[in-house]
Design an enzyme around this catalytic site. Structure first.
Site, PDB file in Angstrom:
ATOM      1  CB  THR A   9      -0.851  -0.017   1.292  1.00  0.00           C
ATOM      2  OG1 THR A   9      -1.634  -1.072   1.310  1.00  0.00           O
ATOM      3  CG2 THR A   9      -1.929   1.199   1.429  1.00  0.00           C
ATOM      4  CE  LYS A  31      -5.079  -1.028   1.937  1.00  0.00           C
ATOM      5  NZ  LYS A  31      -5.808  -2.080   2.412  1.00  0.00           N
ATOM      6  CE  LYS A  62       1.633   2.491   3.956  1.00  0.00           C
ATOM      7  NZ  LYS A  62       1.977   1.202   3.733  1.00  0.00           N
TER       8      LYS A  62
HETATM    9  P1  NAD Z   1       5.994  -6.022   7.267  1.00  0.00           P
HETATM   10  O1  NAD Z   1       6.584  -4.668   8.037  1.00  0.00           O
HETATM   11  O2  NAD Z   1       5.684  -7.058   8.309  1.00  0.00           O
HETATM   12  O3  NAD Z   1       6.701  -6.290   5.999  1.00  0.00           O
HETATM   13  C1  NAD Z   1       7.432  -5.788   5.001  1.00  0.00           C
HETATM   14  C2  NAD Z   1       8.726  -6.191   4.946  1.00  0.00           C
HETATM   15  O4  NAD Z   1       9.454  -5.731   3.925  1.00  0.00           O
HETATM   16  C3  NAD Z   1       9.592  -6.375   6.266  1.00  0.00           C
HETATM   17  O5  NAD Z   1       9.903  -7.962   6.458  1.00  0.00           O
HETATM   18  C4  NAD Z   1      10.877  -5.828   5.800  1.00  0.00           C
HETATM   19  O6  NAD Z   1      12.116  -6.359   6.089  1.00  0.00           O
HETATM   20  C5  NAD Z   1      10.763  -5.800   4.024  1.00  0.00           C
HETATM   21  N1  NAD Z   1      11.559  -4.903   3.379  1.00  0.00           N
HETATM   22  C6  NAD Z   1      11.775  -3.585   3.750  1.00  0.00           C
HETATM   23  N2  NAD Z   1      12.458  -2.869   2.960  1.00  0.00           N
HETATM   24  C7  NAD Z   1      12.957  -4.108   2.102  1.00  0.00           C
HETATM   25  C8  NAD Z   1      13.771  -4.113   1.042  1.00  0.00           C
HETATM   26  N3  NAD Z   1      14.355  -2.984   0.602  1.00  0.00           N
HETATM   27  N4  NAD Z   1      14.274  -4.981   0.456  1.00  0.00           N
HETATM   28  C9  NAD Z   1      13.700  -6.382   1.010  1.00  0.00           C
HETATM   29  N5  NAD Z   1      12.849  -6.434   1.919  1.00  0.00           N
HETATM   30  C10 NAD Z   1      12.359  -5.195   2.580  1.00  0.00           C
HETATM   31  O7  NAD Z   1       4.518  -5.163   6.787  1.00  0.00           O
HETATM   32  P2  NAD Z   1       3.207  -6.071   6.238  1.00  0.00           P
HETATM   33  O8  NAD Z   1       2.287  -5.900   7.392  1.00  0.00           O
HETATM   34  O9  NAD Z   1       3.743  -7.387   5.600  1.00  0.00           O
HETATM   35  O10 NAD Z   1       2.771  -5.027   5.220  1.00  0.00           O
HETATM   36  C11 NAD Z   1       3.304  -4.895   3.776  1.00  0.00           C
HETATM   37  C12 NAD Z   1       2.405  -3.957   3.070  1.00  0.00           C
HETATM   38  O11 NAD Z   1       0.954  -4.411   3.043  1.00  0.00           O
HETATM   39  C13 NAD Z   1       2.135  -2.453   3.684  1.00  0.00           C
HETATM   40  O12 NAD Z   1       2.529  -1.674   2.620  1.00  0.00           O
HETATM   41  C14 NAD Z   1       1.013  -2.530   4.434  1.00  0.00           C
HETATM   42  O13 NAD Z   1       0.502  -1.286   4.421  1.00  0.00           O
HETATM   43  C15 NAD Z   1       0.232  -3.421   3.550  1.00  0.00           C
HETATM   44  N6  NAD Z   1      -0.773  -4.215   4.076  1.00  0.00           N
HETATM   45  C16 NAD Z   1      -0.785  -4.815   5.402  1.00  0.00           C
HETATM   46  C17 NAD Z   1      -2.015  -5.075   5.956  1.00  0.00           C
HETATM   47  C18 NAD Z   1      -1.774  -5.916   7.301  1.00  0.00           C
HETATM   48  O14 NAD Z   1      -2.834  -6.120   7.943  1.00  0.00           O
HETATM   49  N7  NAD Z   1      -0.597  -6.039   7.763  1.00  0.00           N
HETATM   50  C19 NAD Z   1      -3.264  -5.227   5.360  1.00  0.00           C
HETATM   51  C20 NAD Z   1      -3.176  -4.610   4.008  1.00  0.00           C
HETATM   52  C21 NAD Z   1      -2.217  -4.026   3.546  1.00  0.00           C
END
Ligand code: NAD
Length: 295
Positions: free
Chosen positions: A96, A171, A246
Site C-alpha cells: 500500500t 485502496k 498511514k
Molecule cells: P511488514 O513490515 O511485516 O513487512 C514488510 C517487509 O519488507 C519486512 O519484512 C521488511 O524487512 C521488508 N523490507 C523492507 N525494505 C526492504 C527491501 N529494501 N528489500 C527487501 N525487503 C524489504 O509489513 P506488512 O504488514 O507485511 O505490510 C506490507 C504492506 O502491506 C504495507 O504496505 C502495508 O500497508 C500493506 N498491508 C498490510 C496489511 C496488514 O494487515 N498487515 C493489510 C493490508 C495491506
C-alpha cells in the site's frame, strides 16, 4: 508453473508467497531480514541473497513492502528490479503506497519495456494466510489477464480498477471510508452511553437501520454485539491504528494533490494521530473508541 521472485516477506508477504508455493509455483524470495527469507526456504521456496538475485530469471516479480520509498528503492535502485529483471517479466507491487510513487515506478518500468501492476490488498494477515485477500489492481489489460491466475492463488476477490495507480486510489478511498466510519460509529456508542441507551440496543437498531455499516456490523468497537470483533479481545489487532493512520495520510496527500475536498478525512488523520501518539499504534484501529470516550 511460474518462477516467481518475491521481495518483502513480512507479515503479509511471507504467507502470500507460501500460498504460491502451495499452488506449485517456484518462489525465490528476498527480505532484508534473513530470518524471513529462511522461513520461505523452510516452506519449500528458495532464499535469495538480494533484490537482484530474487528478480533475476523470474517470470513474475511480486513486491510487498512497507511504503512508497521502499518500493522506489527496490525497483529503481542500481541493483533494483528494473535493472535485474529479464525482458517479458511481469511486475506486481502489492504494497500500500502513494498513488504518485505507484505511477512513477510503473512509468519507469514501461520505459524498460516491462509491464507493471499496482495491486494493493485488503483482508489483513488472516486473509493473506487463508488466501482470501481482495486485490485492487491498476495497470494494463494484458498485464492484468496475465496476473489474474496468480492473484487467485492469494486472494478471493480481484478487481481491475483501471490504469496505473488506480489500485492504490481504490485502496486509500476505501480505507478513508473505513477510518471515518469507525470514528462515527464510536462517537454514536459513546453518546448512547451518556444518554443511558444500552450498547446492545443501539446495535440491534442501527445494524438494521440507516446507520448500518461494516464498522458497526463486522468490527463493532464495543464488546458484546459482534463476538468476533477486536473489542472483545482488548483491541488486539487486527488492523493496527498505525496502519490506518498511514493509509489516511496517503488519502490526504492524494486529496491535496488532486484538489479534492475531504474535511472528514482530515479530521480522521488528526484523531488517529493523537490516538497513535498516546502509545496505541499497535492496537486495533477500532480501539479509537477509547480515545473518543476520553477526548
Ligand atoms: P511488514 O513490515 O511485516 O513487512 C514488510 C517487509 O519488507 C519486512 O519484512 C521488511 O524487512 C521488508 N523490507 C523492507 N525494505 C526492504 C527491501 N529494501 N528489500 C527487501 N525487503 C524489504 O509489513 P506488512 O504488514 O507485511 O505490510 C506490507 C504492506 O502491506 C504495507 O504496505 C502495508 O500497508 C500493506 N498491508 C498490510 C496489511 C496488514 O494487515 N498487515 C493489510 C493490508 C495491506
Amino acid at each position: 508453473m511460474a518462477k516467481i521472485g518475491f521481495i518483502g516477506l513480512g507479515n503479509m508477504g511471507l504467507p502470500m508467497a507460501q500460498n504460491l508455493l502451495k499452488a506449485g509455483h517456484g518462489v525465490q524470495g528476498f527480505d532484508l531480514s534473513k530470518a524471513q527469507a529462511d522461513a520461505l526456504a523452510a516452506s519449500g521456496g528458495q532464499a535469495a541473497a538480494s533484490v537482484k538475485a530474487a528478480a533475476s530469471g523470474a517470470e513474475i516479480v511480486i513486491t510487498m513492502l512497507p511504503a512508497g520509498q521502499h518500493v522506489r528503492d527496490v525497483y529503481l535502485g542500481a541493483e533494483g528490479v528494473l535493472s535485474s529483471a529479464g525482458a517479458g517479466t511481469l511486475l506486481i507491487d502489492c504494497s500500500t503506497i502513494d498513488v504518485a510513487s505507484a505511477r512513477d515506478v510503473a512509468a519507469a518500468a514501461e520505459t524498460k519495456g516491462l509491464a507493471m501492476l499496482d495491486a494493493p490488498v485488503s483482508g489483513g494477515v488472516g486473509g493473506a494466510q487463508a488466501g482470501t485477500l481482495t486485490f485492487m489492481v491498476g495497470g494494463g489489460d494484458k498485464a492484468f489477464a496475465r496476473a489474474l491466475p496468480l492473484l487467485e492463488k492469494m486472494g478471493k476477490t480481484i478487481v481491475h480498477a483501471g490504469g496505473a495507480g488506480n489500485g492504490q486510489a481504490a485502496k486509500i478511498c476505501n480505507n478513508m471510508i473505513l477510518g471515518v466510519s469507525m470514528i462515527a460509529v464510536s462517537e454514536a456508542f459513546v453518546l448512547a452511553e451518556k444518554l443511558g441507551l444500552d450498547a446492545q440496543k443501539l446495535f440491534d437498531i442501527s445494524s438494521k437501520s440507516s446507520g448500518q455499516c461494516w464498522s458497526m456490523t463486522t468490527y463493532c468497537p464495543v464488546p458484546g454485539p459482534v463476538p468476533g470483533s477486536p473489542a472483545n479481545r482488548d483491541y488486539k489487532a487486527g488492523f493496527t491504528a498505525a496502519m490506518m493512520l498511514k493509509d489516511l495520510k496517503l488519502a490526504q496527500d492524494a486529496a491535496k494533490a488532486a484538489g479534492a475536498n475531504t474535511p472528514l478525512g482530515a479530521d480522521a488523520v488528526r484523531i488517529y494521530s493523537e490516538f497513535v501518539e498516546s502509545g496505541e499504534g499497535p492496537r486495533d484501529f477500532s480501539g479509537v473508541i477509547r480515545f473518543v470516550r476520553g477526548a
